[in-house]
Enzyme design. Sequence first.
Site, PDB file in Angstrom:
ATOM      1  N   ASP A 124       0.867  -1.175   0.000  1.00  0.00           N
ATOM      2  CA  ASP A 124       0.000   0.000   0.000  1.00  0.00           C
ATOM      3  C   ASP A 124       0.904   1.225   0.000  1.00  0.00           C
ATOM      4  O   ASP A 124       1.543   1.543   1.003  1.00  0.00           O
ATOM      5  CB  ASP A 124      -0.902  -0.005   1.228  1.00  0.00           C
ATOM      6  CG  ASP A 124      -1.894   1.141   1.232  1.00  0.00           C
ATOM      7  OD1 ASP A 124      -1.760   2.052   0.375  1.00  0.00           O
ATOM      8  OD2 ASP A 124      -2.787   1.154   2.095  1.00  0.00           O
ATOM      9  N   TYR A 184      -6.600  16.916 -10.481  1.00  0.00           N
ATOM     10  CA  TYR A 184      -5.924  16.089 -11.480  1.00  0.00           C
ATOM     11  C   TYR A 184      -4.786  16.872 -12.136  1.00  0.00           C
ATOM     12  O   TYR A 184      -3.674  16.361 -12.307  1.00  0.00           O
ATOM     13  CB  TYR A 184      -6.949  15.647 -12.517  1.00  0.00           C
ATOM     14  CG  TYR A 184      -6.457  14.663 -13.547  1.00  0.00           C
ATOM     15  CD1 TYR A 184      -5.766  13.508 -13.179  1.00  0.00           C
ATOM     16  CD2 TYR A 184      -6.729  14.868 -14.906  1.00  0.00           C
ATOM     17  CE1 TYR A 184      -5.353  12.593 -14.132  1.00  0.00           C
ATOM     18  CE2 TYR A 184      -6.332  13.958 -15.864  1.00  0.00           C
ATOM     19  CZ  TYR A 184      -5.634  12.823 -15.472  1.00  0.00           C
ATOM     20  OH  TYR A 184      -5.228  11.918 -16.426  1.00  0.00           O
ATOM     21  N   LYS A 196      -0.715  15.897 -11.995  1.00  0.00           N
ATOM     22  CA  LYS A 196       0.077  15.603 -13.183  1.00  0.00           C
ATOM     23  C   LYS A 196       1.169  16.655 -13.409  1.00  0.00           C
ATOM     24  O   LYS A 196       2.275  16.331 -13.861  1.00  0.00           O
ATOM     25  CB  LYS A 196      -0.828  15.482 -14.409  1.00  0.00           C
ATOM     26  CG  LYS A 196      -1.765  14.278 -14.344  1.00  0.00           C
ATOM     27  CD  LYS A 196      -1.015  12.991 -14.024  1.00  0.00           C
ATOM     28  CE  LYS A 196      -1.918  11.772 -13.973  1.00  0.00           C
ATOM     29  NZ  LYS A 196      -1.196  10.541 -13.573  1.00  0.00           N
ATOM     30  N   THR A 201      -7.943   0.464 -20.791  1.00  0.00           N
ATOM     31  CA  THR A 201      -7.914  -0.201 -19.494  1.00  0.00           C
ATOM     32  C   THR A 201      -9.247  -0.910 -19.255  1.00  0.00           C
ATOM     33  O   THR A 201     -10.215  -0.729 -20.011  1.00  0.00           O
ATOM     34  CB  THR A 201      -7.675   0.810 -18.366  1.00  0.00           C
ATOM     35  OG1 THR A 201      -8.775   1.744 -18.353  1.00  0.00           O
ATOM     36  CG2 THR A 201      -6.377   1.579 -18.575  1.00  0.00           C
TER      37      THR A 201
END
Length: 287
Positions: free
Chosen positions: A77, A179, A183, A214
């Site tokens: 994790d 997001y 990035k 995916t």
Amino acid sequence: MGLGGDMQAIALVTGGSRGVGRGIALALLEEGAIVHVTARTLTEADALTHPQGSGSLESLAEEASSLPGRLIIHRCDHADDKQTVEVVAKIEEVHGGIDLLVNNAWPGYEHMVEGTTFTWPKPFWEQPMWRWNAMIDVGLRSAFVTSRAVAPAMIAKRKGLIVNISFWAAELFEGNAIYGVAKAGANKLAADCAHDLMPYGVSAVALYPGLVRTEAVLRAAEFMDLSNSESPRFVGRVIAGLWRDGSLLKKSGRPHVVAALAREYGILDIDGQSPRPLAQDDFQNRD
């Protein structure tokens, strides 16, 4: 033939039980590399409780069993720095170092719908705080922690490559503010790591995949145009091409579009196609 000609590279791919990470691992195994893969989801039974509902380290091992490389799986994790560092230490104890690191661990696409609300495109003041925690406190942080852990051995060997999986959201608005921050951070991390590593012959880059088929994307295929999409293995094939590139250091410190590198290296996707590289205009000209 191993990755990089007659060399059998030692690779670590974080977050590889499904999606892009899984595809990268399989592509590197195709090349004959020794590939260590981390993920939280060990078994398909575990996967049933994951938001994606499928994809595990054990199913990856089954899929990889016929490939020439060697796969070693690690339940990890990456929200826990200690677990991350321990995995790197285990690998280095056996192999003496890691040649190729792919920072792909990314819980940022989980729980896209909360209740009946699709929260992904919400303005920043309506974004759930879990998304910051997932993308920044886990995704971006684990990329730093893992890079920090592998760097000393790469420096000692004076050879290595660190890849951060990024996207065009680093440079323009795409999806939501969190997001974009994550990035942009992945790009800046690659750039500044590359600066520090350059004197030792070690490279760091950020990569922009296109629309990748995916498991989650395929579940929504009826709502999407997949005509210019990429398989998850395509990204890994291009990473293998980067590793073989004798001029890799010249590419270090910058973001690169996966499909553009594929055309430079003459790499095709698993279906024999050459996806068109996306550019800023593909996003800015959308309605």
